[in-house]
Design a protein around this motif. Sequence first.
Motif, PDB file in Angstrom:
ATOM      1  N   THR A   1       0.850  -1.188   0.000  1.00  0.00           N
ATOM      2  CA  THR A   1       0.000   0.000   0.000  1.00  0.00           C
ATOM      3  C   THR A   1       0.885   1.236   0.000  1.00  0.00           C
TER       4      THR A   1
ATOM      5  N   ALA B   1      -2.267  -2.465   4.195  1.00  0.00           N
ATOM      6  CA  ALA B   1      -3.372  -1.527   3.992  1.00  0.00           C
ATOM      7  C   ALA B   1      -3.794  -0.937   5.343  1.00  0.00           C
TER       8      ALA B   1
ATOM      9  N   HIS C   1      -3.291   3.947  -2.240  1.00  0.00           N
ATOM     10  CA  HIS C   1      -3.658   2.908  -3.207  1.00  0.00           C
ATOM     11  C   HIS C   1      -2.833   1.654  -2.924  1.00  0.00           C
ATOM     12  N   SER C   2      -3.442   0.465  -3.214  1.00  0.00           N
ATOM     13  CA  SER C   2      -2.706  -0.788  -3.001  1.00  0.00           C
ATOM     14  C   SER C   2      -2.547  -1.523  -4.317  1.00  0.00           C
TER      15      SER C   2
ATOM     16  N   THR D   1       1.168   1.223  -9.566  1.00  0.00           N
ATOM     17  CA  THR D   1       0.592   1.450  -8.237  1.00  0.00           C
ATOM     18  C   THR D   1       1.043   2.799  -7.674  1.00  0.00           C
TER      19      THR D   1
ATOM     20  N   THR E   1      -7.570  -0.646  -1.941  1.00  0.00           N
ATOM     21  CA  THR E   1      -7.235  -0.506  -0.523  1.00  0.00           C
ATOM     22  C   THR E   1      -8.484  -0.765   0.331  1.00  0.00           C
TER      23      THR E   1
END
Length: 942
Positions: free
Chosen positions: A728, A794, A818-819, A840, A862
Amino acid sequence: MLPPSEGELAAPASVVSRMHRLRNLRKGTRVIKEKRSDLSSSKATCAQPNLSNTLLKTRGRRHWQYDILVNVGLEWGLRKKGVLKAVRELDGNERESCEALLKDVSMYARVVILSVRGSLVREFLLAAHTLGMTRGDWAFLDVEIFQGGYWGETGWAADDERDTAARAAYEALLRVSLKLPTGDRFDEFADAVRARAKQHYNYSFSDGEEVNFFIGAFYDGVYLLGMALNETLTEGGDIRDGRNITKRMWGRDFHGITGHVRIDAVGDRDADYAILDLDPVTGKFEVVAFFHGLNSSYKPVAGKAIHWPGGRRGPPPDTPRCGFLWNDPMCQGGKQARIDAELNNTSWRVRPEEVLVEVGTGIGASPALHSINEVLKYPREYRCSIYLGTPSLTLSSFTVGLYKGNRVAVKKIHRKKLDLNKKLLWEIKQARNVSHENTARFIGACVDCPLVFVLTEYCPKGSLKDVLANDELQLDWNFRTSLVHDIVQGMCYLHGGLGAHGKLRSSNCLIDGRFVLKISDYGLNTLCTPTDLIKDDTYYYKLLWTAPELVASSIYPGAAASLKGDVYSFGIILEEIVLRAGPFHNYTNTMSSKEIVSHVCARESPPFRPVVSVGEVGAAAGGGGGAAVELLDLAERCWAEAADDRPSFDTINANYIKGYCDNLMDDLLRRMEQYANNLESLVEEKTEQLSLEKRRSEELLYQVLPRPVAQQLMAGEVVQPESFECVTVYFSDIVGFTELCAASTPMQVVDLLNDLYSTFDRIIGFYDVYKVETIGDAYMVVSGLPERNGDLHAREICLMALAIVEAVRGFVVRIGVHSGPVCAGVVGVKMPHYCLFGDTVNTASRMESTGQPLRIHLSENTRALLDQWGTFVVERRGEVELKGRGRMLTHWLLHCSEPEARPPTQGLQPPPQYPILFPTLPQPALSLQVPYLVVEPPTLAA
Ligand SMILES: Nc1nc2c(ncn2[C@@H]2O[C@H](COP(=O)(O)OP(=O)(O)OP(=O)(O)O)[C@@H](O)[C@H]2O)c(=O)[nH]1
Ligand SMILES: [Mg+2]
């Protein structure tokens, strides 16, 4: 040729006699040679081809041994020229006979030719050195037909403790060798020889192994024989008529593989020779002249000169002025003549080009070696510091130098004019004779005005003054009393021979590498007196050691000297030793040296002397028992006003320092122990500093690289790029940073960012995350790498983001999360940087840029990961148009219902307020207008 024939080998004789003529060496030559059996005959076996057989036959000799020829030829040649005095053969008992033979030789000759193998040359020269025969009054020659150790080692170095002496001794040696054949033709020939040796005899020449001159000479010999045979056949002669063929070979002149070959009328070859001399600076033999056989000419090599030992400008006379036995009737009074000869012995003279000095090139830099000539030619106005080109290159009055391969102390003397008169020569002779464990050896001097300097034994630990002032050295009382003992021994010796010192001061007591104290700067008053005498602070400071009765006549410190004056100086040194300070330590804060000296000379009652309070004695004595009191008691006797009341050094030795260093072995061990203790504490301290420094640099590395990555780099491993399936990524950014910068000073911006990031840094320390970088106002954090943590990444990032928003309410930040998969690796070598790559990262950045102030903008990826905890409260934002990514469903992270155990917000300082910077920024409100397209459901939410 021919392998060197008798005639050729007699050529060294012509070289020698020629040199006699050229160099004024006429008579008095002596040859020392080894017996036949001593010489290696195997090397001679190569002199057996047909041609030499022919020669042998001609001379009616069968197994003619080559090396015998060397001697026979040499002897014969020298006798023919009438320069040979005597020949001595070794009887095989080499060691013993070297000295005896040389003593014998010294009664007949001044030129000695050593016709012996290399190792024996060394023995002879070492023996000559011991007998003082290498100081320039004798010349030694050895004949090494081939340059380059073909007959074994011929250099001075044998890797033993006598190397230093051997090197000095070899300066008295000149070496005669065959001139090496040169040119492309010989090189090609040599290559062919190497190839044939391999092909036919499976012999490989080692690296740097030269093709023997003999082989070329054989080649030329066969060629010459071929010519003679051809001519015989052409003329219809009989090729079995050896006499005729040999005759044809005489008196010829042709270009062979070894160069210009000339065979004289009796069949001898006129070879060319090189004369080699040891360069005292490099310690290597170098060709200084050639002897050309053709016209018997001696040609010095341009730019090279023979270094005659003992500072001579030319060769020694072949007969000493007063005869070999000091019995020349022209010389009146043998003893006086001997003294005169000693005075005229200039072996102490040092040429400037023989000395290299160490000149520091800046703080911390290791010193560089420079020729003293180059450094000392700079103007005198610089006085103690002489600059060479760059101001950082300085030479003080004392410098460390390199002379004949040894480190020496170089003392520069400012002289405009120097007369080499008898007084000066006498002082030098006296100084040369000083030899005691506790005196620093006089090595030599350069008196080429204005270049005047003295070389003395180098004492690596500096002076007693330096040692006393060095806080890093612990000096226990045993050690201090050993130093006192050494001073007394040195002074007893000097007073017993040389006389009064006059400059006995702690700066003239030097400490050598074994912590033995040596008295320096004795004698040499004429030489060491500078031309200009300035009565400056240094002048008066040096007078602090001068006895009151001598001050008036001390035009310069040391000008007036007396035995009891030295005792007074010793008293002052004792004060320095006891207090590790001084002299006149208790007055120096309130009085100048000049004032102190005038008080001392005012004959006050009681006399003005150093005072040491009872408290100081106690403090100084700490652990030393009565030593301090004892030494001060002695000091008082030594600085008594009336010189007669002062004890002599002999009395001090006999009565006062009893028990100091009584047992030599114990004392030595004590000194070593003291030294080891000092070293130990020094090493401990340095180790501590080193590990502190190491920890610091490790910490620094951990700041810029993830710990496991930094550890790999420190271990010298290559960090391979690695891909991670899911991590993440967090981005945050300050809203309106650009306008903020425009409206503030750079310093204010730095302050703001520093406060903000310090807060961030404090917070992230509680989470399993890694700060990748900050670029301006952007802050990038990742979780899930370099060590994987399942799906926790996350959760970690989101909890951290909530904590950050909570902590920095005073700032307006925008956060995007964002993951997804990334690749991570170290880029760069100079400033290695741990970087993340992959879509990512871009998406996370877009999440931030399309977010809203003080809100946490989450991607659907996420959010989906967060579901498994069921504690994160997320508000669906809807579909957002992300540049380059198209539309994506996103969410706002509102809060987390689970109690947060980590205390990021507790104990934090309140966020700093920046009223000037944020005067108009409103607190976040959901209704805040943002310039992004927000698409309401339904879309992916279904
Ligand atoms: N390490 C080391 N330092 C030396 C040596 N000789 C002299 N020094 C240092 O050089 C300093 C200056 O020495 P000198 O030029 O002899 O001057 P000085 O001893 O103060 O005065 P005079 O000898 O009386 O002219 C000394 O105090 C020592 O610190 C040596 O052999 N080894
Ligand atoms: Mg000195």
